[in-house]
Design a protein around this motif. Structure first.
Motif, PDB file in Angstrom:
ATOM      1  N   GLU A   1     -21.546  30.287 -40.912  1.00 50.24           N
ATOM      2  CA  GLU A   1     -23.004  30.280 -40.740  1.00 50.24           C
ATOM      3  C   GLU A   1     -23.682  29.952 -42.054  1.00 50.24           C
ATOM      4  O   GLU A   1     -23.145  30.221 -43.133  1.00 50.24           O
ATOM      5  N   SER A   2     -24.873  29.360 -41.954  1.00 48.80           N
ATOM      6  CA  SER A   2     -25.685  29.072 -43.138  1.00 48.80           C
ATOM      7  C   SER A   2     -26.616  30.244 -43.396  1.00 48.80           C
ATOM      8  O   SER A   2     -27.203  30.792 -42.457  1.00 48.80           O
ATOM      9  N   LEU A   3     -26.743  30.617 -44.660  1.00 51.35           N
ATOM     10  CA  LEU A   3     -27.607  31.735 -45.053  1.00 51.35           C
ATOM     11  C   LEU A   3     -28.564  31.288 -46.148  1.00 51.35           C
ATOM     12  O   LEU A   3     -28.203  30.466 -46.991  1.00 51.35           O
ATOM     13  N   VAL A   4     -29.764  31.824 -46.127  1.00 53.72           N
ATOM     14  CA  VAL A   4     -30.701  31.675 -47.245  1.00 53.72           C
ATOM     15  C   VAL A   4     -30.951  33.079 -47.780  1.00 53.72           C
ATOM     16  O   VAL A   4     -31.433  33.950 -47.046  1.00 53.72           O
ATOM     17  N   LEU A   5     -30.577  33.319 -49.045  1.00 51.50           N
ATOM     18  CA  LEU A   5     -30.671  34.653 -49.625  1.00 51.50           C
ATOM     19  C   LEU A   5     -31.458  34.623 -50.929  1.00 51.50           C
ATOM     20  O   LEU A   5     -31.425  33.633 -51.663  1.00 51.50           O
ATOM     21  N   ASP A   6     -32.148  35.721 -51.208  1.00 47.56           N
ATOM     22  CA  ASP A   6     -32.866  35.892 -52.469  1.00 47.56           C
ATOM     23  C   ASP A   6     -32.159  36.945 -53.302  1.00 47.56           C
ATOM     24  O   ASP A   6     -31.652  37.939 -52.763  1.00 47.56           O
ATOM     25  N   GLY A   7     -32.124  36.733 -54.618  1.00 47.93           N
ATOM     26  CA  GLY A   7     -31.487  37.723 -55.472  1.00 47.93           C
ATOM     27  C   GLY A   7     -31.521  37.310 -56.930  1.00 47.93           C
ATOM     28  O   GLY A   7     -32.121  36.292 -57.301  1.00 47.93           O
TER      29      GLY A   7
ATOM     30  N   GLN B   1     -32.281  35.067 -63.393  1.00 45.33           N
ATOM     31  CA  GLN B   1     -33.606  34.827 -62.798  1.00 45.33           C
ATOM     32  C   GLN B   1     -33.539  35.132 -61.300  1.00 45.33           C
ATOM     33  O   GLN B   1     -32.471  35.047 -60.675  1.00 45.33           O
ATOM     34  N   GLN B   2     -34.689  35.476 -60.735  1.00 42.60           N
ATOM     35  CA  GLN B   2     -34.771  35.659 -59.284  1.00 42.60           C
ATOM     36  C   GLN B   2     -34.788  34.280 -58.628  1.00 42.60           C
ATOM     37  O   GLN B   2     -35.623  33.437 -58.976  1.00 42.60           O
ATOM     38  N   VAL B   3     -33.859  34.053 -57.725  1.00 37.37           N
ATOM     39  CA  VAL B   3     -33.731  32.739 -57.095  1.00 37.37           C
ATOM     40  C   VAL B   3     -33.548  32.885 -55.584  1.00 37.37           C
ATOM     41  O   VAL B   3     -33.253  33.964 -55.074  1.00 37.37           O
ATOM     42  N   ARG B   4     -33.716  31.759 -54.920  1.00 38.95           N
ATOM     43  CA  ARG B   4     -33.374  31.640 -53.496  1.00 38.95           C
ATOM     44  C   ARG B   4     -32.240  30.621 -53.402  1.00 38.95           C
ATOM     45  O   ARG B   4     -32.313  29.549 -54.017  1.00 38.95           O
ATOM     46  N   VAL B   5     -31.196  30.973 -52.668  1.00 44.39           N
ATOM     47  CA  VAL B   5     -30.040  30.071 -52.561  1.00 44.39           C
ATOM     48  C   VAL B   5     -29.705  29.818 -51.097  1.00 44.39           C
ATOM     49  O   VAL B   5     -29.987  30.651 -50.224  1.00 44.39           O
ATOM     50  N   ARG B   6     -29.105  28.653 -50.860  1.00 47.43           N
ATOM     51  CA  ARG B   6     -28.550  28.352 -49.533  1.00 47.43           C
ATOM     52  C   ARG B   6     -27.037  28.429 -49.630  1.00 47.43           C
ATOM     53  O   ARG B   6     -26.425  27.713 -50.433  1.00 47.43           O
ATOM     54  N   LEU B   7     -26.456  29.301 -48.840  1.00 46.77           N
ATOM     55  CA  LEU B   7     -25.017  29.539 -48.877  1.00 46.77           C
ATOM     56  C   LEU B   7     -24.389  29.234 -47.521  1.00 46.77           C
ATOM     57  O   LEU B   7     -25.063  29.300 -46.481  1.00 46.77           O
ATOM     58  N   GLN B   8     -23.113  28.934 -47.547  1.00 46.23           N
ATOM     59  CA  GLN B   8     -22.336  28.915 -46.313  1.00 46.23           C
ATOM     60  C   GLN B   8     -21.411  30.126 -46.343  1.00 46.23           C
ATOM     61  O   GLN B   8     -20.706  30.354 -47.326  1.00 46.23           O
ATOM     62  N   LYS B   9     -21.448  30.890 -45.270  1.00 46.91           N
ATOM     63  CA  LYS B   9     -20.599  32.076 -45.149  1.00 46.91           C
ATOM     64  C   LYS B   9     -19.486  31.772 -44.160  1.00 46.91           C
ATOM     65  O   LYS B   9     -19.741  31.304 -43.050  1.00 46.91           O
ATOM     66  N   THR B  10     -18.244  32.008 -44.568  1.00 44.30           N
ATOM     67  CA  THR B  10     -17.079  31.784 -43.719  1.00 44.30           C
ATOM     68  C   THR B  10     -16.341  33.103 -43.566  1.00 44.30           C
ATOM     69  O   THR B  10     -16.037  33.770 -44.557  1.00 44.30           O
TER      70      THR B  10
ATOM     71  N   VAL C   1     -13.240  35.168 -41.028  1.00 40.50           N
ATOM     72  CA  VAL C   1     -12.263  35.184 -39.937  1.00 40.50           C
ATOM     73  C   VAL C   1     -12.229  36.597 -39.370  1.00 40.50           C
ATOM     74  O   VAL C   1     -11.922  37.558 -40.083  1.00 40.50           O
ATOM     75  N   ARG C   2     -12.616  36.715 -38.108  1.00 36.22           N
ATOM     76  CA  ARG C   2     -12.717  38.019 -37.447  1.00 36.22           C
ATOM     77  C   ARG C   2     -13.513  38.993 -38.306  1.00 36.22           C
ATOM     78  O   ARG C   2     -14.652  38.731 -38.659  1.00 36.22           O
ATOM     79  N   HIS C   3     -12.867  40.107 -38.657  1.00 36.01           N
ATOM     80  CA  HIS C   3     -13.570  41.120 -39.447  1.00 36.01           C
ATOM     81  C   HIS C   3     -13.109  41.106 -40.902  1.00 36.01           C
ATOM     82  O   HIS C   3     -13.267  42.100 -41.617  1.00 36.01           O
ATOM     83  N   GLY C   4     -12.535  39.979 -41.329  1.00 38.95           N
ATOM     84  CA  GLY C   4     -12.048  39.864 -42.703  1.00 38.95           C
ATOM     85  C   GLY C   4     -13.198  39.744 -43.697  1.00 38.95           C
ATOM     86  O   GLY C   4     -14.378  39.676 -43.328  1.00 38.95           O
ATOM     87  N   LYS C   5     -12.848  39.721 -44.956  1.00 36.98           N
ATOM     88  CA  LYS C   5     -13.846  39.611 -46.019  1.00 36.98           C
ATOM     89  C   LYS C   5     -14.496  38.226 -45.984  1.00 36.98           C
ATOM     90  O   LYS C   5     -13.806  37.213 -45.935  1.00 36.98           O
ATOM     91  N   PRO C   6     -15.832  38.162 -46.007  1.00 37.12           N
ATOM     92  CA  PRO C   6     -16.491  36.846 -45.967  1.00 37.12           C
ATOM     93  C   PRO C   6     -16.313  36.069 -47.271  1.00 37.12           C
ATOM     94  O   PRO C   6     -16.181  36.662 -48.347  1.00 37.12           O
ATOM     95  N   ARG C   7     -16.312  34.741 -47.152  1.00 39.54           N
ATOM     96  CA  ARG C   7     -16.309  33.838 -48.314  1.00 39.54           C
ATOM     97  C   ARG C   7     -17.648  33.136 -48.358  1.00 39.54           C
ATOM     98  O   ARG C   7     -18.193  32.760 -47.312  1.00 39.54           O
ATOM     99  N   TYR C   8     -18.177  32.947 -49.569  1.00 32.97           N
ATOM    100  CA  TYR C   8     -19.476  32.295 -49.738  1.00 32.97           C
ATOM    101  C   TYR C   8     -19.310  31.019 -50.570  1.00 32.97           C
ATOM    102  O   TYR C   8     -18.532  30.979 -51.520  1.00 32.97           O
ATOM    103  N   VAL C   9     -20.080  30.001 -50.194  1.00 29.55           N
ATOM    104  CA  VAL C   9     -20.109  28.748 -50.954  1.00 29.55           C
ATOM    105  C   VAL C   9     -21.564  28.381 -51.210  1.00 29.55           C
ATOM    106  O   VAL C   9     -22.380  28.342 -50.273  1.00 29.55           O
ATOM    107  N   LEU C  10     -21.887  28.116 -52.471  1.00 29.17           N
ATOM    108  CA  LEU C  10     -23.235  27.681 -52.852  1.00 29.17           C
ATOM    109  C   LEU C  10     -23.381  26.206 -52.492  1.00 29.17           C
ATOM    110  O   LEU C  10     -22.660  25.354 -53.019  1.00 29.17           O
ATOM    111  N   MET C  11     -24.301  25.906 -51.581  1.00 34.16           N
ATOM    112  CA  MET C  11     -24.414  24.560 -51.015  1.00 34.16           C
ATOM    113  C   MET C  11     -25.384  23.657 -51.769  1.00 34.16           C
ATOM    114  O   MET C  11     -25.281  22.436 -51.707  1.00 34.16           O
ATOM    115  N   GLU C  12     -26.378  24.265 -52.459  1.00 31.54           N
ATOM    116  CA  GLU C  12     -27.405  23.489 -53.160  1.00 31.54           C
ATOM    117  C   GLU C  12     -27.766  24.193 -54.462  1.00 31.54           C
ATOM    118  O   GLU C  12     -27.416  25.365 -54.663  1.00 31.54           O
TER     119      GLU C  12
END
Length: 267
Positions: free
Chosen positions: A190-196, A239-248, A250-261
């Motif tokens: 799934e694609s996520l937009v997160l602030d942090g 700095q406080q930023v907004r990022v677009r990530l892809q979250k991968t 498998v079932r209930h395993g630990k998620p992986r994140y990739v910075l897309m932009e």
């Protein structure tokens, strides 16, 4: 003059194209003698399409729908017959205009990622599968699914040898199980937009870290198409930023994140 002569006598310093062996077994294959034409052509086309889509995904030019960009330059060449079982030696097509000693091209990386995805699909390790799939576009994974579906439809299975690594499906049942493992019900992206608070990027191994406050700190990969990592650090470090990530996941395993932009500074 002497320098010119010496340079002319030196061997051409160009990057070797990536090569792999793709062999088939099962109903359409007659030992190491031959393979049914219809299956052989369809299977090589499906595999080549998967590599081309994967390369476009790695290059960061793949849109959610529409024509596959750069398909011609990402296609593989058949350069020989592979024996043992029956199959083909396939090779990356290198443009003569490419610079000598160029880093691994997108096609070579696509072969590597496809090999890793197929290998991870058949072992019962959700973390390995999540690692192999992280950052891959859904359209690229779908092309791998189509290749595996074609094998199953023809009661066939395959082996893939690339560099010093070889992978082989034991039988058609293992292909079927692998297809379930990389199915959309099991491998969720799934694609996520997160602030942090952006804590920075490392150029090697292209990784980022970000503090999401009460949701904790996350780390992940940086997509190859995101460039100027030093500039991102200068502009966005702590700095406080907004990022677009892809979250991968498998079932209930630990998620992986990739910075897309490139991160966007919060005003």
């Amino acid at each position: 003059h002497n320098i010119a002569q010496q340079l002319a006598s030196e061997p051409s310093m160009t990057r070797e194209p990536a090569r792999l062996l793709l062999t088939f077994s099962g109903a359409p294959v007659v030992a190491s003698h031959g393979v049914a034409v219809e299956f052989g052509s369809q299977a090589v086309n499906a595999f080549s399409d998967a590599i081309a889509m994967m390369a476009a995904s790695i290059a960061g030019v793949l849109k959610p729908t529409g024509r596959m960009p750069g398909k011609e330059q990402h296609q593989l060449l058949i350069t020989d017959i592979a024996r043992g079982s029956f199959g083909f030696q396939l090779e990356e097509r290198i443009d003569e205009a490419q610079l000598p000693f160029e880093e691994a091209g997108n096609v070579e990386l696509a072969i590597e990622r496809t090999h890793a995805l197929l290998s991870a699909a058949v072992i019962e390790d959700d973390d390995s599968l999540a690692d192999a799939a992280a950052g891959l576009d859904q359209r690229a994974i779908e092309k791998v699914r189509q290749f595996m579906s074609l094998l199953i439809d023809h009661d066939a299975f395959c082996a893939l040898s690339f560099r010093d690594s070889a992978f082989r499906f034991r039988d058609v049942e293992q292909v079927r199980r692998g297809l379930e493992r990389i199915g959309t019900d099991n491998l969720i992206e799934e694609s996520l937009v997160l602030d942090g608070l952006f804590q920075g990027v490392l150029s090697k191994p292209r990784a980022f870290q970000m503090d999401l406050g009460e949701h904790g700190v996350i780390t992940g990969k940086v997509l190859k198409s995101v460039d100027d990592l030093d500039g991102i650090n200068r502009e966005c470090h702590y700095q406080q930023v907004r990022v677009r990530l892809q979250k991968t996941q498998v079932r209930h395993g630990k998620p992986r994140y990739v910075l897309m932009e490139r991160p966007e500074l919060m005003v």
